[in-house]
Design an enzyme around this catalytic site. Structure first.
Site, PDB file in Angstrom:
ATOM      1  N   GLY A  50       1.068  -1.062  -0.325  1.00  0.00           N
ATOM      2  CA  GLY A  50      -0.299   0.062  -0.332  1.00  0.00           C
ATOM      3  C   GLY A  50       0.913   1.983   0.147  1.00  0.00           C
ATOM      4  N   CYS A  51       1.993   1.391   0.328  1.00  0.00           N
ATOM      5  CA  CYS A  51       3.091   2.430   0.013  1.00  0.00           C
ATOM      6  C   CYS A  51       3.183   2.109  -1.720  1.00  0.00           C
ATOM      7  CB  CYS A  51       4.300   1.931   1.166  1.00  0.00           C
ATOM      8  SG  CYS A  51       4.004   2.407   2.017  1.00  0.00           S
ATOM      9  N   GLN A  52       3.683   3.735  -2.213  1.00  0.00           N
ATOM     10  CA  GLN A  52       3.851   3.876  -3.173  1.00  0.00           C
ATOM     11  C   GLN A  52       5.472   3.472  -3.410  1.00  0.00           C
ATOM     12  OE1 GLN A  52       3.451   8.123  -4.844  1.00  0.00           O
ATOM     13  NE2 GLN A  52       3.451   7.248  -7.078  1.00  0.00           N
ATOM     14  N   SER A  53       6.157   4.210  -2.603  1.00  0.00           N
ATOM     15  CA  SER A  53       7.801   3.708  -2.651  1.00  0.00           C
ATOM     16  C   SER A  53       7.756   3.204  -1.613  1.00  0.00           C
ATOM     17  CB  SER A  53       8.479   4.953  -2.321  1.00  0.00           C
ATOM     18  OG  SER A  53       8.025   5.767  -0.805  1.00  0.00           O
TER      19      SER A  53
END
Length: 139
Positions: A50-53
């Site tokens: 769920g984290c873009q990075s």
């Protein structure tokens, strides 16, 4: 210090800065102070979904407390995970699982993060609480 005392301290710290550029600088500084995760934990299984990075998070259980280490490939995200570790690390699994994280709203973080970063922050919180619950069951 309790989780709420740390949150109150962070609210005071962020109130000290007059604009969001200064607050971002503070976040970046927190990221630089992050206890570094061992390279052996920089694997897909430790990535927060769920984290873009990329954000790797590891939880260790020592003397009844959860110790978090993390890293990220993005400097602001590294600061965000540093902020979460500052609040939740070195507390019991029960304290972490039942904590109400009100500081995120009070320092204005939600409205100053992009939607993807805000979702990533929620994913970090969720993952840290899941680790705490898992450690409660295991120990």
């Amino acid at each position: 210090m309790t989780i709420n005392e740390i949150q109150d301290e962070l609210i005071d710290d962020f109130a000290f800065f007059e604009d969001w550029m200064a607050k971002y600088e503070y976040l970046i500084q927190l990221g630089k102070e992050l206890p570094l995760i061992e390279d052996s934990y920089k694997k897909d299984e430790y990535l927060i979904k769920g984290c873009q990075s990329k954000v790797w998070l590891h939880a260790d259980y020592q003397n009844g407390k959860v110790i978090f280490t993390a890293d990220s490939d993005a400097i602001i995200t590294k600061g965000l995970v540093g902020l979460m570790i500052k609040v939740l690390s070195e507390h019991t699994p029960e304290e972490i699982a039942s904590s109400e994280l009100y500081f995120i709203d009070q320092i204005g973080l939600k409205e100053h993060l992009s939607p993807t970063r805000a979702n990533g922050l929620l994913s970090m919180v969720k993952q840290m609480k899941l680790y705490a619950v898992a450690l409660t069951v295991k120990n």
